[in-house]
Design an enzyme around this catalytic site. Sequence first.
Site, PDB file in Angstrom:
ATOM      1  N   ASP A 168      -1.277 -40.486 -64.225  1.00 18.13           N
ATOM      2  CA  ASP A 168      -2.311 -41.422 -64.650  1.00 18.13           C
ATOM      3  C   ASP A 168      -1.855 -42.028 -65.985  1.00 18.13           C
ATOM      4  OD1 ASP A 168      -4.967 -42.569 -65.114  1.00 18.13           O
ATOM      5  OD2 ASP A 168      -5.222 -40.931 -66.556  1.00 18.13           O
ATOM      6  N   TYR A 169      -2.487 -43.106 -66.407  1.00 17.51           N
ATOM      7  CA  TYR A 169      -2.070 -43.733 -67.681  1.00 17.51           C
ATOM      8  C   TYR A 169      -2.965 -43.299 -68.844  1.00 17.51           C
ATOM      9  CZ  TYR A 169      -0.559 -47.154 -71.094  1.00 17.51           C
ATOM     10  OH  TYR A 169      -0.085 -47.742 -72.247  1.00 17.51           O
ATOM     11  N   ASP A 170      -4.180 -43.883 -68.923  1.00 16.60           N
ATOM     12  CA  ASP A 170      -5.039 -43.632 -70.083  1.00 16.60           C
ATOM     13  C   ASP A 170      -5.469 -42.173 -70.167  1.00 16.60           C
ATOM     14  OD1 ASP A 170      -5.747 -46.445 -71.274  1.00 16.60           O
ATOM     15  OD2 ASP A 170      -5.880 -46.677 -69.105  1.00 16.60           O
ATOM     16  N   ASP A 201      -6.380 -37.107 -66.207  1.00 21.66           N
ATOM     17  CA  ASP A 201      -7.358 -36.590 -67.175  1.00 21.66           C
ATOM     18  C   ASP A 201      -8.814 -36.857 -66.804  1.00 21.66           C
ATOM     19  OD1 ASP A 201      -7.145 -39.437 -67.758  1.00 21.66           O
ATOM     20  OD2 ASP A 201      -8.390 -38.981 -69.499  1.00 21.66           O
TER      21      ASP A 201
HETATM   22 MG   LIG Z   1      -7.055 -41.450 -67.409  1.00 20.70          MG
END
Ligand SMILES: [Mg+2]
Length: 245
Positions: A21-23, A194
């Site tokens: 995932d990124y953020d 996350d």
């Molecule tokens: Mg995220």
Amino acid sequence: MKAVDALERAARANVLLVVCDYDGTIAPLVDDPAAARPEAGAIASLVTLAEMPATVAAILSGRSLDALATLTGSPPGVHLIGSHGAEMTSAAGEPPPESLITARGRFEQLAAQYPGSLVEIKPMGVAFHYRGVPADSQATAGVAAESAAAAFTDLRMIHGKHVVEVMIEASGKGEAIRDLRRRWGADIVVFFGDDVTDEDGFAVLHAADVGVKVGSGPTRAQLRVADTTTVTELLENLAAARSGP
Ligand SMILES: [Mg+2]
């Protein structure tokens, strides 16, 4: 099991798929989403992994593909997947699914048949616009496009105002990970995430896979780490273990 041990085992996969995932996973969370910069070490490790044989690296985010490409700088070899899996692109340039290619061809035939109409190619879909078709054949064009589109049962159809569109069904990160696993024949998937939407991803992991949840909150992932810095360290370890002796 500790995350580092699980990843050392995963590094021995025949075909390894690493998805982040990124953020909040490889980019610290910030107030202004446009300012979310990735951890340089995380990106570098994904690039290193992507360069290795039988190793696929991907960033899978809820962001639009455009935003993801801008924020990450489109790291070479790393697949970027936006909109929770609805938008897929890739440096490796794998083709869109065959049904979508066929649908594009079908719509182009219709466009030749109905002057004034036009075909819009989208990354994950295709649209037939018939607003410009003369009034006496406009309704017929719409019906023809709808019936052509209905033949593609694996694509989702939307019939809007003078536009018939088909697109790839994407139902979240779980589906995206399944698709990547199938496409690349990965025997082990490593997934870092996350947030709540990442739980769809953790839910499709197999026993041999490694799911790592970043931060607090309930999760189906078997492992948990504190923050993006730790994810970066783990990606560095994973790259080192995969290249190792
Ligand atoms: Mg995220």
